[in-house]
Design a protein around this motif. Structure first.
Motif, PDB file in Angstrom:
ATOM      1  N   LEU A  77       0.711  -1.108   0.089  1.00 37.60           N
ATOM      2  CA  LEU A  77      -0.062  -0.068   0.061  1.00 37.60           C
ATOM      3  C   LEU A  77       0.888   1.309  -0.023  1.00 37.60           C
ATOM      4  N   THR A  78       0.635   2.077  -0.792  1.00 33.30           N
ATOM      5  CA  THR A  78       1.197   3.556  -0.868  1.00 33.30           C
ATOM      6  C   THR A  78       0.426   4.664  -0.386  1.00 33.30           C
ATOM      7  N   LEU A  79       0.711   5.051   0.686  1.00 33.44           N
ATOM      8  CA  LEU A  79      -0.241   6.223   1.319  1.00 33.44           C
ATOM      9  C   LEU A  79       0.257   7.570   1.263  1.00 33.44           C
ATOM     10  N   SER A  80      -0.324   8.550   1.087  1.00 29.53           N
ATOM     11  CA  SER A  80       0.022   9.949   1.327  1.00 29.53           C
ATOM     12  C   SER A  80      -0.490  10.460   2.739  1.00 29.53           C
ATOM     13  N   VAL A  81       0.466  10.470   3.678  1.00 28.78           N
ATOM     14  CA  VAL A  81      -0.203  10.912   5.127  1.00 28.78           C
ATOM     15  C   VAL A  81       0.590  12.278   5.654  1.00 28.78           C
ATOM     16  N   LYS A  82      -0.151  12.918   6.418  1.00 34.33           N
ATOM     17  CA  LYS A  82       0.246  13.869   7.107  1.00 34.33           C
ATOM     18  C   LYS A  82       1.480  13.719   8.378  1.00 34.33           C
ATOM     19  N   LYS A  83       2.620  14.060   8.115  1.00 37.11           N
ATOM     20  CA  LYS A  83       3.783  13.685   8.611  1.00 37.11           C
ATOM     21  C   LYS A  83       3.512  13.950  10.207  1.00 37.11           C
ATOM     22  N   ASN A  84       3.922  12.854  10.879  1.00 37.28           N
ATOM     23  CA  ASN A  84       3.654  12.899  12.321  1.00 37.28           C
ATOM     24  C   ASN A  84       2.246  12.983  12.843  1.00 37.28           C
ATOM     25  N   ARG A  85       1.444  12.841  12.065  1.00 33.46           N
ATOM     26  CA  ARG A  85      -0.109  13.021  12.701  1.00 33.46           C
ATOM     27  C   ARG A  85      -0.316  11.410  12.919  1.00 33.46           C
ATOM     28  N   PRO A  86      -0.727  10.860  13.993  1.00 37.09           N
ATOM     29  CA  PRO A  86      -0.637   9.723  14.477  1.00 37.09           C
ATOM     30  C   PRO A  86      -2.339   9.114  13.490  1.00 37.09           C
ATOM     31  N   PHE A  87      -2.158   7.923  13.062  1.00 37.41           N
ATOM     32  CA  PHE A  87      -3.331   7.127  12.869  1.00 37.41           C
ATOM     33  C   PHE A  87      -3.073   5.703  12.769  1.00 37.41           C
ATOM     34  N   CYS A  88      -3.888   4.840  12.805  1.00 32.74           N
ATOM     35  CA  CYS A  88      -3.831   3.342  12.812  1.00 32.74           C
ATOM     36  C   CYS A  88      -4.386   2.816  11.508  1.00 32.74           C
ATOM     37  N   LEU A  89      -3.879   1.795  11.191  1.00 35.57           N
ATOM     38  CA  LEU A  89      -4.196   0.889   9.991  1.00 35.57           C
ATOM     39  C   LEU A  89      -4.676  -0.528  10.324  1.00 35.57           C
ATOM     40  N   LEU A  90      -5.633  -1.021   9.944  1.00 31.09           N
ATOM     41  CA  LEU A  90      -6.266  -2.369  10.113  1.00 31.09           C
ATOM     42  C   LEU A  90      -6.351  -3.050   8.810  1.00 31.09           C
ATOM     43  N   ALA A  91      -5.762  -4.530   8.861  1.00 35.60           N
ATOM     44  CA  ALA A  91      -6.041  -4.869   7.534  1.00 35.60           C
ATOM     45  C   ALA A  91      -6.416  -6.389   7.823  1.00 35.60           C
ATOM     46  N   GLN A  92      -7.819  -6.528   7.397  1.00 29.84           N
ATOM     47  CA  GLN A  92      -8.423  -7.666   7.594  1.00 29.84           C
ATOM     48  C   GLN A  92      -8.414  -8.743   6.373  1.00 29.84           C
ATOM     49  N   PRO A  93      -7.966  -9.841   6.737  1.00 31.36           N
ATOM     50  CA  PRO A  93      -8.039 -10.936   5.467  1.00 31.36           C
ATOM     51  C   PRO A  93      -9.353 -11.250   5.377  1.00 31.36           C
ATOM     52  N   ILE A  94     -10.046 -11.386   4.292  1.00 31.94           N
ATOM     53  CA  ILE A  94     -11.401 -11.685   3.971  1.00 31.94           C
ATOM     54  C   ILE A  94     -10.949 -13.003   2.882  1.00 31.94           C
ATOM     55  N   THR A  95     -11.388 -14.216   3.573  1.00 31.88           N
ATOM     56  CA  THR A  95     -11.015 -15.319   2.983  1.00 31.88           C
ATOM     57  C   THR A  95     -12.236 -16.163   2.419  1.00 31.88           C
ATOM     58  N   LEU A  96     -11.914 -17.114   1.718  1.00 26.61           N
ATOM     59  CA  LEU A  96     -12.862 -17.924   1.063  1.00 26.61           C
ATOM     60  C   LEU A  96     -13.343 -19.249   1.945  1.00 26.61           C
ATOM     61  N   LEU A  97     -14.734 -19.241   2.068  1.00 26.85           N
ATOM     62  CA  LEU A  97     -15.287 -20.564   2.633  1.00 26.85           C
ATOM     63  C   LEU A  97     -15.292 -21.583   1.475  1.00 26.85           C
ATOM     64  N   SER A  98     -15.722 -22.920   1.830  1.00 25.00           N
ATOM     65  CA  SER A  98     -15.540 -23.943   0.810  1.00 25.00           C
ATOM     66  C   SER A  98     -16.568 -23.932  -0.330  1.00 25.00           C
ATOM     67  N   ASP A  99     -17.788 -23.078   0.060  1.00 25.64           N
ATOM     68  CA  ASP A  99     -18.927 -22.644  -0.926  1.00 25.64           C
ATOM     69  C   ASP A  99     -18.554 -21.431  -1.671  1.00 25.64           C
ATOM     70  N   GLY A 100     -17.304 -20.954  -1.570  1.00 25.34           N
ATOM     71  CA  GLY A 100     -16.948 -19.851  -2.286  1.00 25.34           C
ATOM     72  C   GLY A 100     -17.546 -18.313  -1.636  1.00 25.34           C
ATOM     73  N   SER A 101     -18.108 -18.399  -0.585  1.00 22.76           N
ATOM     74  CA  SER A 101     -18.501 -17.281   0.011  1.00 22.76           C
ATOM     75  C   SER A 101     -17.406 -16.601   1.128  1.00 22.76           C
ATOM     76  N   GLU A 102     -17.542 -15.479   1.210  1.00 20.30           N
ATOM     77  CA  GLU A 102     -16.463 -14.739   1.839  1.00 20.30           C
ATOM     78  C   GLU A 102     -16.729 -14.813   3.460  1.00 20.30           C
ATOM     79  N   CYS A 103     -15.493 -14.845   4.235  1.00 14.50           N
ATOM     80  CA  CYS A 103     -15.672 -14.941   5.710  1.00 14.50           C
ATOM     81  C   CYS A 103     -14.415 -13.931   6.395  1.00 14.50           C
ATOM     82  N   ALA A 104     -15.007 -13.448   7.524  1.00 13.13           N
ATOM     83  CA  ALA A 104     -13.805 -12.585   8.030  1.00 13.13           C
ATOM     84  C   ALA A 104     -13.643 -13.106   9.314  1.00 13.13           C
TER      85      ALA A 104
END
Length: 283
Positions: A77-104
């Motif tokens: 990921l390439t992000l343009s951010v405000k220097k030294n201004r705090p933030f958090c980032l969460l990356a949730q893997p969305i995976t596939l169930l056996s029937d092809g549906s998505e699951c978190a």
């Protein structure tokens, strides 16, 4: 949860001059471009070939003025951010169930800016270990802003806590796991955030009290995963999960079934079988 109100009561008048100066200084902050690397999928552990297939990553970014959510299948990921201004980032893997549906099913990975940021761009990795504190910082931002604190004020309060040191403590506890695996997601997030907001945080709040190892021999046959990816390598070695007494814990095969484990004692364990829920994208 009203921990931000408590903090405001304790600190507002003492911090007012600093907060005002901070707000003035941040009117036109410099920006910088940062490149973050997402975790490998499938995870590079003993169960690499058994993980469910990845559909996409859900990325959530939260700061004082920044809130966005999007999906990606890229490794960076390439992000343009405000220097030294705090933030958090969460990356949730969305995976596939056996029937092809998505699951978190799996817990998100995370990144804490600027606390985990390095000028050596190759070291800026979104990691599973940072997911818990990143989720905590997100809650801190949400609570502060919901109580009508200004973005500058809540950013200042976030910056008063040593997130880097707390993360280093979590990393160390994970790497030194012996009797049972240290899973930070089993900690009380509310107590930790209240400690931060009341300026009474102690390192002991990151200690996992009441945890017990549960042997996988008590489970049905088959491969089950922890929702916290780093625990799965420990499971491969020790054949056990970490549980808290009287606190339901979800494990699953990642493809169809899940089990809620409620551990009362080594001789009193209840199992509730479920179908893993389908992920429904917010509209």
């Amino acid at each position: 949860m009203r921990f931000i109100v408590k903090l405001l009561t304790l600190c507002f008048f003492a911090l007012l001059p600093l907060l005002t100066a901070c707000a003035m200084a941040n009117n036109s902050p410099a920006e910088e471009s940062i490149c973050l690397t997402l975790p490998c999928w499938p995870p590079e552990d003993s169960f690499s070939s058994s993980y469910p297939r990845l559909s996409r990553w859900q990325i959530c970014i939260r700061g004082g003025e920044e809130e966005q959510s999007f999906y990606t299948t890229s490794q960076t990921l390439t992000l343009s951010v405000k220097k030294n201004r705090p933030f958090c980032l969460l990356a949730q893997p969305i995976t596939l169930l056996s029937d092809g549906s998505e699951c978190a099913f799996f817990k998100p990975a995370g990144f804490l800016y600027p606390f985990s940021f390095s000028r050596n761009q190759t070291e800026n990795k979104i990691s599973w270990e940072q997911g818990f504190l990143a989720d905590g910082m997100k809650t801190f931002f949400n609570e502060g802003l919901s109580e009508s604190l200004s973005p500058a004020d809540i950013e200042y309060l976030v910056s008063c806590f040593n997130w880097r040191k707390a993360q280093e403590s979590i990393d160390k506890k994970i790497s030194e796991s012996e009797k049972y695996f240290y899973n930070p997601w089993l900690l009380s997030k509310s107590k930790i955030l209240e400690g931060i907001s009341a300026l009474s945080f102690k390192a002991g709040m990151l200690s996992l009290s009441g945890a017990n190892p549960m042997d996988a021999a008590t489970l049905p046959s088959g491969l089950f995963f922890s929702t916290f990816i780093p625990e799965n390598q420990f499971f491969a070695q020790k054949n056990q999960f970490t549980v808290l007494k009287n606190t339901p814990l979800l494990i699953g095969d990642g493809k169809k079934y899940g089990i809620f484990i409620t551990w009362k004692s080594s001789k009193n364990i209840s199992l509730e079988f479920i179908f893993l829920p389908i992920y429904i994208e917010d509209i």
